[in-house]
Enzyme design. Structure first.
Site, PDB file in Angstrom:
ATOM      1  CG  ASP A  69      -1.853   1.177   1.262  1.00 38.00           C
ATOM      2  OD1 ASP A  69      -2.728   1.259   0.379  1.00 38.00           O
ATOM      3  OD2 ASP A  69      -1.708   2.022   2.159  1.00 38.00           O
ATOM      4  CB  THR A 102      -2.169   5.384  -1.749  1.00 38.46           C
ATOM      5  OG1 THR A 102      -1.985   3.967  -1.621  1.00 38.46           O
ATOM      6  CG2 THR A 102      -3.458   5.782  -1.042  1.00 38.46           C
ATOM      7  CB  THR A 103       0.890   2.625  -5.245  1.00 35.07           C
ATOM      8  OG1 THR A 103       0.856   2.026  -3.943  1.00 35.07           O
ATOM      9  CG2 THR A 103       2.239   2.361  -5.887  1.00 35.07           C
ATOM     10  CG  ASP A 400      -6.642  -0.030  -0.255  1.00 37.31           C
ATOM     11  OD1 ASP A 400      -6.810   0.987   0.444  1.00 37.31           O
ATOM     12  OD2 ASP A 400      -5.524  -0.481  -0.548  1.00 37.31           O
TER      13      ASP A 400
END
Length: 433
Positions: A69, A102-103, A400
């Site tokens: 994450d 988020t990545t 997520d």
């Protein structure tokens, strides 16, 4: 470098050849900032996508975290450069607003800055680059709205939502169980969602985990789970049609708020004091019985004497329950949190169809299940796993999946990137004005 001390004994460092150092300006400073961001993007790039690798992170106190994450990785990284701190804030904002991707945002930002560096080398002003990205963003959003397709879903027709959640879980360590976890996530969201207002309060979804069992044992509980057990081992383990008194006041005599001292010099005085304390306990337990409560959940503890009085009067009790859990229990059961015994009334009792105590494994760890509540909009996802690391990573993956009905955002990143790249290259060649 030399170490010196001032007149107060405080140390300070003297840097030699300080006058020979110069501040970076212009395109050199811009390239230095871009290089710092490219390092962060390069670190996260290997964690992106279904074939992305997990990172093993060790905190200063020795705790190990294994995750892919992006927000979690950046939170554990010790960064000093101000540009890299902006990337950490970018990933954190993406996690707060969307919950997924988020990545991708950091990797995409690194790719865009890499292309911007080439444009800077060709003499294009940074403001022109920023304007080009903004125009490309508008073009990408318009194109997405043009190719987007709407689909209907409901409590029965959830297949498309499940496939969307499976896209989110495909890149996680739990991808071998992505189908059942996706179904659990979708059912949890639909249980708490207000479809008319198109609003989802994720605070009503509690994610709990306990080490032991298999990942396949993860279940959705239409109610609340509490990591507590009954206060007395002989209390009933299963209560049907429970009427729950939710208390934030302890089962003990009131304590004066000023300093006091009690001198007891005879046996009669001690017996009188003991009888008075027992009368307080009797009144508290009797008050719960009079309003019709069949289960007491207390935020504070109570001593063995109160526990001894609860048992013969057939009034099961649970103690040391956290404040957040009390609020969820009150929401789920439709009860009211009572701060004083004098305010306890039948209307403030919560109601649940079934309250049961469940044991796990050979260690006999126990948890309390409160199911079939009056307000079924509060649910719990109970995660099982072989170790604590697996539990924590599954919690992040479930988060997520719950937030990630926008899990196709990576497709948006790719589309935006290609449109932005082509647009800026055309600007560079003088084809767009």
């Amino acid at each position: 470098m030399a170490l010196a001390f001032d007149e107060y004994g405080r140390p300070f460092i003297i840097l030699k050849e300080q006058e020979q150092k110069t501040r970076l300006r212009g395109i050199k400073a811009q390239k230095a900032n871009i290089s710092a961001e490219k390092v962060i993007a390069r670190v996260l790039r290997t964690s992106l996508g279904p074939k992305g690798m997990d990172k093993m992170l060790q905190s200063p106190d020795g705790n190990v975290t294994i995750t892919n994450d992006g927000a979690t990785i950046l939170e554990h990284m010790d960064v000093d450069n101000q540009i890299t701190k902006l990337m950490v804030e970018l990933s954190r904002s993406q996690d707060y607003e969307i919950g997924d991707g988020t990545t991708g945002v950091v990797v995409m930002a690194g790719a865009l800055l890499e292309q911007a560096e080439r444009l800077l080398e060709r003499g294009i002003h940074p403001i022109r680059n920023a304007e080009g990205y903004e125009m490309a963003s508008r073009i990408a959003v318009e194109h997405l709205e043009h190719i987007a397709q709407k689909f209907d879903f409901g409590p029965i027709n959830i297949e498309l939502l499940v496939q969307t959640c499976m896209t989110t879980l495909s890149s996680k360590i739990v991808n071998r169980c992505k189908r059942p976890l996706a179904e659990i996530s979708v059912k949890a969201v639909l249980s708490v969602a207000d479809l008319e207002r198109k609003d989802v309060n994720l605070d009503l979804i509690k994610v709990e985990g306990k080490v032991g069992g298999k990942l396949e044992d993860t279940e959705l509980v239409y109610g609340i789970t509490v990591d507590k057990d009954m206060s007395h081992p002989q209390m009933p383990r299963k209560i049907e049609d429970a009427k729950i008194a939710i208390l934030t006041c302890p089962f003990e005599p009131p304590k004066p708020k000023t300093k006091h001292k009690v001198d007891i010099d005879t046996v009669e005085k001690f017996q009188t004091l003991r009888q008075q304390e027992q009368k307080y306990f009797d009144d508290m337990v009797q008050k719960c019985n009079d309003v019709g409560a069949t289960l007491v959940i207390c935020q504070w503890g109570f001593d063995d004497e109160a526990n001894h009085l609860l048992m013969p009067r057939n009034l099961p009790a649970v103690r040391w329950v956290g404040g957040v859990e009390l609020e969820l229990i009150a929401i789920a059961t439709g009860g009211r949190i009572v701060p004083r015994f004098q305010e306890l009334t039948p209307e403030k009792l919560g109601r649940a169809g079934l309250v049961r105590e469940k044991s796990f494994g050979t260690t006999k760890d126990k948890m309390l299940y409160i199911e079939h509540c009056a307000n079924s909009r509060a649910v719990t996802i109970f995660i099982r796993g072989g170790n604590k690391m697996m539990i924590e990573e599954t919690k992040r993956s479930i988060h997520d999946a719950l937030c990630g009905q926008e899990s196709h955002s990576q497709q948006f990143y790719c589309l935006w990137w290609w449109i932005s790249r082509d647009f800026l290259l055309n600007c560079c060649r003088g084809r767009c004005r």
